[in-house]
Each structure stands twice: as C-alpha cells, then as structure tokens.
Design a protein around this motif. Structure first.
Motif, PDB file in Angstrom:
ATOM      1  N   SER A  67      35.326   5.565   6.421  1.00  0.00           N
ATOM      2  CA  SER A  67      34.457   4.901   7.396  1.00  0.00           C
ATOM      3  C   SER A  67      35.146   3.695   8.017  1.00  0.00           C
ATOM      4  O   SER A  67      35.063   3.483   9.236  1.00  0.00           O
ATOM      5  CB  SER A  67      33.153   4.467   6.732  1.00  0.00           C
ATOM      6  OG  SER A  67      32.413   5.584   6.315  1.00  0.00           O
ATOM      7  N   LEU A  68      35.824   2.897   7.207  1.00  0.00           N
ATOM      8  CA  LEU A  68      36.521   1.729   7.742  1.00  0.00           C
ATOM      9  C   LEU A  68      37.668   2.127   8.659  1.00  0.00           C
ATOM     10  O   LEU A  68      37.919   1.475   9.679  1.00  0.00           O
ATOM     11  CB  LEU A  68      37.017   0.845   6.605  1.00  0.00           C
ATOM     12  CG  LEU A  68      35.924   0.129   5.806  1.00  0.00           C
ATOM     13  CD1 LEU A  68      36.542  -0.644   4.644  1.00  0.00           C
ATOM     14  CD2 LEU A  68      35.103  -0.783   6.684  1.00  0.00           C
ATOM     15  N   ALA A  97      37.680   4.811  10.465  1.00  0.00           N
ATOM     16  CA  ALA A  97      37.030   5.279  11.693  1.00  0.00           C
ATOM     17  C   ALA A  97      36.636   4.090  12.565  1.00  0.00           C
ATOM     18  O   ALA A  97      36.781   4.137  13.798  1.00  0.00           O
ATOM     19  CB  ALA A  97      35.809   6.131  11.354  1.00  0.00           C
ATOM     20  N   VAL A  98      36.156   3.023  11.956  1.00  0.00           N
ATOM     21  CA  VAL A  98      35.826   1.804  12.706  1.00  0.00           C
ATOM     22  C   VAL A  98      37.084   1.230  13.349  1.00  0.00           C
ATOM     23  O   VAL A  98      37.076   0.840  14.522  1.00  0.00           O
ATOM     24  CB  VAL A  98      35.142   0.761  11.795  1.00  0.00           C
ATOM     25  CG1 VAL A  98      35.018  -0.585  12.490  1.00  0.00           C
ATOM     26  CG2 VAL A  98      33.771   1.258  11.354  1.00  0.00           C
ATOM     27  N   ALA A  99      38.172   1.189  12.595  1.00  0.00           N
ATOM     28  CA  ALA A  99      39.441   0.675  13.136  1.00  0.00           C
ATOM     29  C   ALA A  99      39.904   1.513  14.323  1.00  0.00           C
ATOM     30  O   ALA A  99      40.395   0.970  15.319  1.00  0.00           O
ATOM     31  CB  ALA A  99      40.515   0.645  12.042  1.00  0.00           C
ATOM     32  N   GLY A 147      37.953   3.164  16.362  1.00  0.00           N
ATOM     33  CA  GLY A 147      37.056   2.806  17.465  1.00  0.00           C
ATOM     34  C   GLY A 147      37.444   1.484  18.099  1.00  0.00           C
ATOM     35  O   GLY A 147      37.365   1.314  19.326  1.00  0.00           O
ATOM     36  N   ILE A 148      37.867   0.543  17.280  1.00  0.00           N
ATOM     37  CA  ILE A 148      38.309  -0.753  17.787  1.00  0.00           C
ATOM     38  C   ILE A 148      39.514  -0.570  18.708  1.00  0.00           C
ATOM     39  O   ILE A 148      39.652  -1.272  19.715  1.00  0.00           O
ATOM     40  CB  ILE A 148      38.606  -1.726  16.631  1.00  0.00           C
ATOM     41  CG1 ILE A 148      37.296  -2.141  15.960  1.00  0.00           C
ATOM     42  CG2 ILE A 148      39.367  -2.954  17.119  1.00  0.00           C
ATOM     43  CD1 ILE A 148      37.487  -2.972  14.695  1.00  0.00           C
ATOM     44  N   LYS A 163      40.510  -6.452  13.691  1.00  0.00           N
ATOM     45  CA  LYS A 163      41.086  -5.159  13.329  1.00  0.00           C
ATOM     46  C   LYS A 163      42.203  -5.326  12.297  1.00  0.00           C
ATOM     47  O   LYS A 163      42.287  -4.567  11.329  1.00  0.00           O
ATOM     48  CB  LYS A 163      41.620  -4.439  14.554  1.00  0.00           C
ATOM     49  CG  LYS A 163      42.200  -3.071  14.227  1.00  0.00           C
ATOM     50  CD  LYS A 163      42.663  -2.365  15.481  1.00  0.00           C
ATOM     51  CE  LYS A 163      43.198  -1.008  15.143  1.00  0.00           C
ATOM     52  NZ  LYS A 163      44.619  -1.013  14.818  1.00  0.00           N
ATOM     53  N   LEU A 217      40.610  -5.979   8.966  1.00  0.00           N
ATOM     54  CA  LEU A 217      40.013  -4.738   8.472  1.00  0.00           C
ATOM     55  C   LEU A 217      41.088  -3.821   7.890  1.00  0.00           C
ATOM     56  O   LEU A 217      40.931  -3.280   6.793  1.00  0.00           O
ATOM     57  CB  LEU A 217      39.271  -4.030   9.599  1.00  0.00           C
ATOM     58  CG  LEU A 217      38.649  -2.676   9.288  1.00  0.00           C
ATOM     59  CD1 LEU A 217      37.537  -2.809   8.267  1.00  0.00           C
ATOM     60  CD2 LEU A 217      38.118  -2.051  10.567  1.00  0.00           C
ATOM     61  N   GLU A 218      42.188  -3.669   8.592  1.00  0.00           N
ATOM     62  CA  GLU A 218      43.278  -2.827   8.105  1.00  0.00           C
ATOM     63  C   GLU A 218      43.896  -3.388   6.831  1.00  0.00           C
ATOM     64  O   GLU A 218      44.290  -2.638   5.941  1.00  0.00           O
ATOM     65  CB  GLU A 218      44.329  -2.653   9.194  1.00  0.00           C
ATOM     66  CG  GLU A 218      43.836  -1.782  10.333  1.00  0.00           C
ATOM     67  CD  GLU A 218      44.800  -1.703  11.494  1.00  0.00           C
ATOM     68  OE1 GLU A 218      45.649  -2.612  11.656  1.00  0.00           O
ATOM     69  OE2 GLU A 218      44.689  -0.738  12.261  1.00  0.00           O
TER      70      GLU A 218
END
Length: 62
Positions: free
Chosen positions: A12-13, A15-17, A19-20, A48, A51-52
């Motif tokens: 999920s994380l 996938a968010v990255a 999208g960013i 981002k 998050l990574e």
C-alpha cells in the motif's frame, strides 16, 4: 502484525509512492506557469522521500 499484514502495508505504501510520482510530474509541468507549484513540488518530494525511507528501513522486503 503478522507477515501478511506487513506485506500488505508495504504494498500500500509503495502504491501511494507511485501515485505521488504522478502528482510530482503534474506539479513539475505546472511550475512553468504557476510559481506556487514549485513549493508544492518540493514539499511533496520530501514527503515521498520520507515515505520511501520508512518502507526501506522499517518494512524491508522479505
């Protein structure tokens, strides 16, 4: 958390990255005619990167 839960969180994380990345590309294009988008681009780039880092250090792939 179980191993399955951690892999779901990691997915999920990531996938968010991803999208960013799309939002960053749009902000980069907008920066040609809207000065405020550069600030948003820089801030979102930092989010981002953080998050990574969390995904890499706290939720490494098994």
């Amino acid at each position: 958390m179980s191993e399955i839960d951690l892999s779901s969180v990691r997915y999920s994380l990531l996938a968010v990255a991803a999208g960013i990345d799309g939002v960053l590309a749009l902000l980069e294009q907008q920066s040609e005619w809207w000065e405020g988008s550069f600030g948003a681009f820089c801030l979102l780039g930092l989010v981002k990167a953080q998050l990574e880092r969390v995904v890499k250090e706290e939720l490494p792939a098994s």
